[in-house]
Design an enzyme around this catalytic site. Sequence first.
Site, PDB file in Angstrom:
ATOM      1  N   GLU A  61     -45.276 -12.443  11.714  1.00  0.00           N
ATOM      2  CA  GLU A  61     -44.353 -13.227  12.544  1.00  0.00           C
ATOM      3  C   GLU A  61     -45.043 -14.406  13.235  1.00  0.00           C
ATOM      4  OE1 GLU A  61     -42.281 -10.533  15.153  1.00  0.00           O
ATOM      5  OE2 GLU A  61     -41.299  -9.485  13.483  1.00  0.00           O
ATOM      6  N   GLU A 103     -40.293  -5.143   7.795  1.00  0.00           N
ATOM      7  CA  GLU A 103     -39.758  -4.471   8.977  1.00  0.00           C
ATOM      8  C   GLU A 103     -38.241  -4.527   8.945  1.00  0.00           C
ATOM      9  OE1 GLU A 103     -41.208  -5.749  12.763  1.00  0.00           O
ATOM     10  OE2 GLU A 103     -43.316  -5.812  12.115  1.00  0.00           O
TER      11      GLU A 103
END
EC number: 3.2.1.4
Length: 409
Positions: free
Chosen positions: A212, A332
């Site tokens: 991220e 995720e």
Amino acid sequence: MKLKRIAALLTAAVMSVGVMASCGGSKSDDKSKADTKSAAETSGAEGDSSESEEIPVSQTHTNDPMTVTSAKDLVAKMSNGWNLGNTMDATGEGLESEISWLPTKVYTNKFMIDMLPEAGFNVLRIPVSWGNHLIDNNYTIDPAWMDRVQEIVNYGIDDGMYVILNTHHEEWYMPKPSEKDGDIEELKAIWSQIADRFKGYDEHLIFEGLNEPRLRGEGAEWTGTSEAREIINEYEKAFVETVRASGGNNGDRCLMITGYAASSGYNNLSAIELPEDSDKLIISVHAYLPYSFALDTKGTDKYDPEDTAIPTLFESLNELFISRDIPVIVGEFGSMNKDNIDDRVKCLDDYLGNAAKYDIPCVWWDNYARIGNGENFGLLNRQEYDWYFPKLMDVFKKYAESDPSAAAA
């Protein structure tokens, strides 16, 4: 399962006897300490397997035979995945950081990981934060931390799982022109050490360069800018080049590449530029969908099967990558517990069903949190060795059993 759980607890207690004796612990503390200590806590003084007692962890898997395979073929062997969340990615210092974010202070052990294949998972993602474990200005990783990470990697590898190892909460990278050169220097220094330590592992170990990456704390933190997207592409290029130059099996290792913030947004996905490489790159994306149901703590607890967020995601991934023979892993995903198990079951079934159409493995984010008002994604009870939500586990098993290529892996 009950007998296995009892056996696991008894064995964990036996393993920690030496530790407690050396620390002067009382007998009344035995059970709680047995439940929260793993062998690795003592930095190799005690092992939780005969192999780790006889051979230093740094000397394991030094020359495993590598089956050279394309990323597409490798991903086709994967089914469901599970994240060891809020554990090695915690941002504290020292070995104790492993348990600093957990509601009960349970160190990761082999028994936990052994439960995953039985439950329908053959992918283990191990998020790791490295920045607080550097011991000098040359970005040298603390050897004790590296050993502990390797020990947990071995738990999955020795179970025949596909293990994803990443860099996670790295506060030092910020995709801006003024920060880029320093970020790349540190990125290369960290990944050169990780790659060197694990260069003897076979294709079951996958490296994921960034987690991220984004403009933390800024207005465009989760949406991104064109400039930041371009810089992240440069980070990924440096990651791939560093791993490929490290020798051993790393020339043929499959690597995961992420876009801005690992976002599932179309603009961020379409801005990903794969580094020049062979056919061994995998796209990584994170997608908690539908957002209001899955991730928003103040959102709805009702799942709407007519919501288009999930099918739209997988259609976009197919358009941008799958149709071009570029494999994808949803690194995720999940839906937090809002005392709404039936709706969560429906959502999970839809999510995995849509992913299965395109052979996209999905890795559930398990942060060991189950109750309260926060992000409660916990599935595995790490203290009692069972699963909090059997109905969700039935869905995972359903899709694992329906994927013969993954089952054969």
